[in-house]
Design a protein around this motif. Structure first.
Motif, PDB file in Angstrom:
ATOM      1  N   LYS A   3      70.425  14.641  27.374  1.00  0.00           N
ATOM      2  CA  LYS A   3      69.338  14.548  28.353  1.00  0.00           C
ATOM      3  C   LYS A   3      69.639  15.340  29.622  1.00  0.00           C
ATOM      4  N   LYS A  14      66.566  22.257  27.919  1.00  0.00           N
ATOM      5  CA  LYS A  14      66.113  22.345  26.530  1.00  0.00           C
ATOM      6  C   LYS A  14      65.939  23.810  26.137  1.00  0.00           C
ATOM      7  N   ARG A  65      64.673  19.018  12.768  1.00  0.00           N
ATOM      8  CA  ARG A  65      64.940  18.390  14.073  1.00  0.00           C
ATOM      9  C   ARG A  65      63.683  18.444  14.952  1.00  0.00           C
ATOM     10  N   ARG A  66      62.918  19.520  14.862  1.00  0.00           N
ATOM     11  CA  ARG A  66      61.659  19.595  15.622  1.00  0.00           C
ATOM     12  C   ARG A  66      60.707  18.488  15.180  1.00  0.00           C
ATOM     13  N   ARG A  67      60.598  18.304  13.859  1.00  0.00           N
ATOM     14  CA  ARG A  67      59.702  17.253  13.324  1.00  0.00           C
ATOM     15  C   ARG A  67      60.125  15.867  13.803  1.00  0.00           C
ATOM     16  N   ARG A  68      61.408  15.645  13.953  1.00  0.00           N
ATOM     17  CA  ARG A  68      61.914  14.329  14.370  1.00  0.00           C
ATOM     18  C   ARG A  68      62.057  14.214  15.888  1.00  0.00           C
ATOM     19  N   SER A  69      61.635  15.244  16.601  1.00  0.00           N
ATOM     20  CA  SER A  69      61.761  15.288  18.074  1.00  0.00           C
ATOM     21  C   SER A  69      63.210  15.105  18.522  1.00  0.00           C
ATOM     22  N   GLU A  70      64.135  15.728  17.812  1.00  0.00           N
ATOM     23  CA  GLU A  70      65.554  15.658  18.137  1.00  0.00           C
ATOM     24  C   GLU A  70      65.987  16.905  18.881  1.00  0.00           C
ATOM     25  N   ARG A  71      67.040  16.772  19.643  1.00  0.00           N
ATOM     26  CA  ARG A  71      67.672  17.926  20.281  1.00  0.00           C
ATOM     27  C   ARG A  71      68.615  18.580  19.272  1.00  0.00           C
TER      28      ARG A  71
END
Length: 175
Positions: A86, A90, A98-104
């Motif tokens: 955090k 970004k 990872r984009r689909r799961r909203s992950e970094r």
């Protein structure tokens, strides 16, 4: 989904290896203050003792001892990774999953964990941690790497300042 076996021991002593997803990046040393602050904040919420630690540009190794009433190192790692992530801009490349799961795209999802059971095992892993910057060619002497508990061991008289370890024998942990 894979079912990873973990050894859960209340009050246990554990060796960990935690890697960045992109091992070519140097986020851990570039943002060492953020990492240290993340660890400090989580230790206040979920205490643990840091026996030994080394932070390299793309991965870190450490030994923790948990309080007698808990075996939950996973929450500690999850929160440390979360706080560190955090605090970073970004700008990493994200795989589609990872984009689909909203992950970094900062950390590898998994980490290596090993339960320390004997004094010999403990000593071998402490040596591995302190010799790791030499193994990876970052320095020629352990005392020259700033991001290591080696300096605390020297201050406490446990190791001499000129200790450099034998990196040929330190193959007990994966990198």
């Amino acid at each position: 989904m894979s079912n990873y076996r973990r050894n859960w021991v209340a009050g246990g002593c554990y060796f960990f290896t935690v890697n960045l997803m992109d091992r070519r990046r140097s986020l851990l040393t570039d943002h060492i203050d953020l990492l240290r602050d993340s660890v400090r904040r989580i230790r206040r919420l979920h205490p643990f003792h840091i026996d030994a630690w080394v932070v390299l540009p793309d991965h870190m190794h450490c030994i923790w001892t948990l309080p007698d009433d808990t075996d939950d190192y996973a929450i500690r790692w999850r929160l440390i990774k979360l706080l560190f992530s955090k605090g970073l801009p970004k700008n990493e490349r994200l795989p589609a999953v990872r984009r689909r799961r909203s992950e970094r795209g900062i950390w590898q999802r998994r980490y290596w964990e090993h339960t320390i059971l004997t004094a010999e095992d403990y000593a071998r892993h402490v040596d591995y941690i302190h010799a790791n910057p030499l193994k990876h060619g970052h320095v020629a002497r352990a005392q020259d790497w700033p991001y290591s508990s080696f300096h605390r061991y020297v201050e406490q008289g446990v190791l001499p300042p000129n200790w450099c370890g034998d990196t040929d024998d330190l193959t007990t942990a994966p990198d």
